[in-house]
Design a protein around this motif. Sequence first.
Motif, PDB file in Angstrom:
ATOM      1  N   GLN A   1       3.895   5.535  -5.602  1.00  0.00           N
ATOM      2  CA  GLN A   1       3.484   5.479  -6.968  1.00  0.00           C
ATOM      3  C   GLN A   1       2.353   6.423  -7.683  1.00  0.00           C
ATOM      4  O   GLN A   1       2.474   6.902  -8.801  1.00  0.00           O
ATOM      5  N   ILE A   2       1.405   6.149  -7.073  1.00  0.00           N
ATOM      6  CA  ILE A   2       0.163   7.498  -7.281  1.00  0.00           C
ATOM      7  C   ILE A   2       0.808   8.714  -7.182  1.00  0.00           C
ATOM      8  O   ILE A   2       0.458   9.700  -7.881  1.00  0.00           O
ATOM      9  N   VAL A   3       1.761   9.179  -6.306  1.00  0.00           N
ATOM     10  CA  VAL A   3       2.110  10.604  -5.964  1.00  0.00           C
ATOM     11  C   VAL A   3       3.119  10.781  -7.009  1.00  0.00           C
ATOM     12  O   VAL A   3       3.067  11.896  -7.735  1.00  0.00           O
ATOM     13  N   GLU A   4       3.809   9.815  -7.446  1.00  0.00           N
ATOM     14  CA  GLU A   4       4.697  10.010  -8.648  1.00  0.00           C
ATOM     15  C   GLU A   4       3.917  10.256  -9.950  1.00  0.00           C
ATOM     16  O   GLU A   4       4.058  11.258 -10.631  1.00  0.00           O
ATOM     17  N   HIS A   5       2.782   9.485 -10.096  1.00  0.00           N
ATOM     18  CA  HIS A   5       2.099   9.721 -11.442  1.00  0.00           C
ATOM     19  C   HIS A   5       1.341  10.950 -11.481  1.00  0.00           C
ATOM     20  O   HIS A   5       1.439  11.819 -12.542  1.00  0.00           O
ATOM     21  N   ILE A   6       0.672  11.561 -10.185  1.00  0.00           N
ATOM     22  CA  ILE A   6       0.328  12.901 -10.192  1.00  0.00           C
ATOM     23  C   ILE A   6       1.140  13.834 -10.337  1.00  0.00           C
ATOM     24  O   ILE A   6       0.821  14.744 -11.119  1.00  0.00           O
ATOM     25  N   THR A   7       2.304  13.604  -9.910  1.00  0.00           N
ATOM     26  CA  THR A   7       3.479  14.639 -10.121  1.00  0.00           C
ATOM     27  C   THR A   7       3.845  14.895 -11.744  1.00  0.00           C
ATOM     28  O   THR A   7       4.021  15.764 -12.079  1.00  0.00           O
ATOM     29  N   ILE A   8       3.821  13.501 -12.141  1.00  0.00           N
ATOM     30  CA  ILE A   8       4.174  13.756 -13.692  1.00  0.00           C
ATOM     31  C   ILE A   8       3.396  14.270 -14.295  1.00  0.00           C
ATOM     32  O   ILE A   8       3.453  15.076 -15.458  1.00  0.00           O
ATOM     33  N   ASN A   9       1.999  13.937 -14.314  1.00  0.00           N
ATOM     34  CA  ASN A   9       0.862  14.667 -14.995  1.00  0.00           C
ATOM     35  C   ASN A   9       0.696  16.074 -14.737  1.00  0.00           C
ATOM     36  O   ASN A   9       0.427  16.874 -15.699  1.00  0.00           O
ATOM     37  N   ASN A  10       1.071  16.458 -13.536  1.00  0.00           N
ATOM     38  CA  ASN A  10       1.005  17.774 -13.341  1.00  0.00           C
ATOM     39  C   ASN A  10       2.103  18.649 -13.945  1.00  0.00           C
ATOM     40  O   ASN A  10       1.825  19.784 -14.592  1.00  0.00           O
TER      41      ASN A  10
ATOM     42  N   LYS B   1       0.976  -1.302   0.077  1.00  0.00           N
ATOM     43  CA  LYS B   1      -0.020  -0.007   0.038  1.00  0.00           C
ATOM     44  C   LYS B   1       0.910   1.423  -0.061  1.00  0.00           C
ATOM     45  O   LYS B   1       0.401   2.470  -0.718  1.00  0.00           O
ATOM     46  N   ILE B   2       1.970   1.376   0.695  1.00  0.00           N
ATOM     47  CA  ILE B   2       2.937   2.331   0.827  1.00  0.00           C
ATOM     48  C   ILE B   2       3.657   2.592  -0.498  1.00  0.00           C
ATOM     49  O   ILE B   2       3.661   3.529  -1.061  1.00  0.00           O
ATOM     50  N   LEU B   3       4.025   1.583  -1.316  1.00  0.00           N
ATOM     51  CA  LEU B   3       4.483   1.583  -2.425  1.00  0.00           C
ATOM     52  C   LEU B   3       3.548   2.122  -3.710  1.00  0.00           C
ATOM     53  O   LEU B   3       3.762   2.973  -4.361  1.00  0.00           O
ATOM     54  N   LYS B   4       2.440   1.559  -3.655  1.00  0.00           N
ATOM     55  CA  LYS B   4       1.383   2.031  -4.294  1.00  0.00           C
ATOM     56  C   LYS B   4       1.033   3.527  -4.230  1.00  0.00           C
ATOM     57  O   LYS B   4       0.869   4.357  -5.202  1.00  0.00           O
ATOM     58  N   PHE B   5       0.663   3.700  -2.939  1.00  0.00           N
ATOM     59  CA  PHE B   5       0.631   5.487  -2.622  1.00  0.00           C
ATOM     60  C   PHE B   5       1.726   6.204  -3.164  1.00  0.00           C
ATOM     61  O   PHE B   5       1.417   7.060  -3.752  1.00  0.00           O
TER      62      PHE B   5
END
Length: 100
Positions: free
Chosen positions: A87-96, A81-85
């Motif tokens: 990875q989501i933060v990374e994805h959001i950062t890239i998209n932003n 769950k921590i890794l997934k979280f």
Amino acid sequence: MLGEALRLIRVFHDVKLNELAEQLKVSKGYISEIESQKKKPSLELIEKYSKRFKISVSAIMLFSEELDKDRSDLKIGIRNKILKFLQIVEHITINNDVEK
């Protein structure tokens, strides 16, 4: 999973790969290969991460070991769950960054 640990540390601190490469005076490709676990990081590089992110080398190594360990289902679930979280933060950062 030392490369993954270094990647997660970078992502957690919201530092882009090219920024870190410049700060550590190494190539972007080298860091990419380390973080994707195609190459193993040198002790010198781990020390550079340690100084840059103000995390002891031993804490980086422990974090990496914890990512590697086979634990009980509960601990694996929490780790995942921590890794997934992250990875989501990374994805959001890239998209932003793309939208800017």
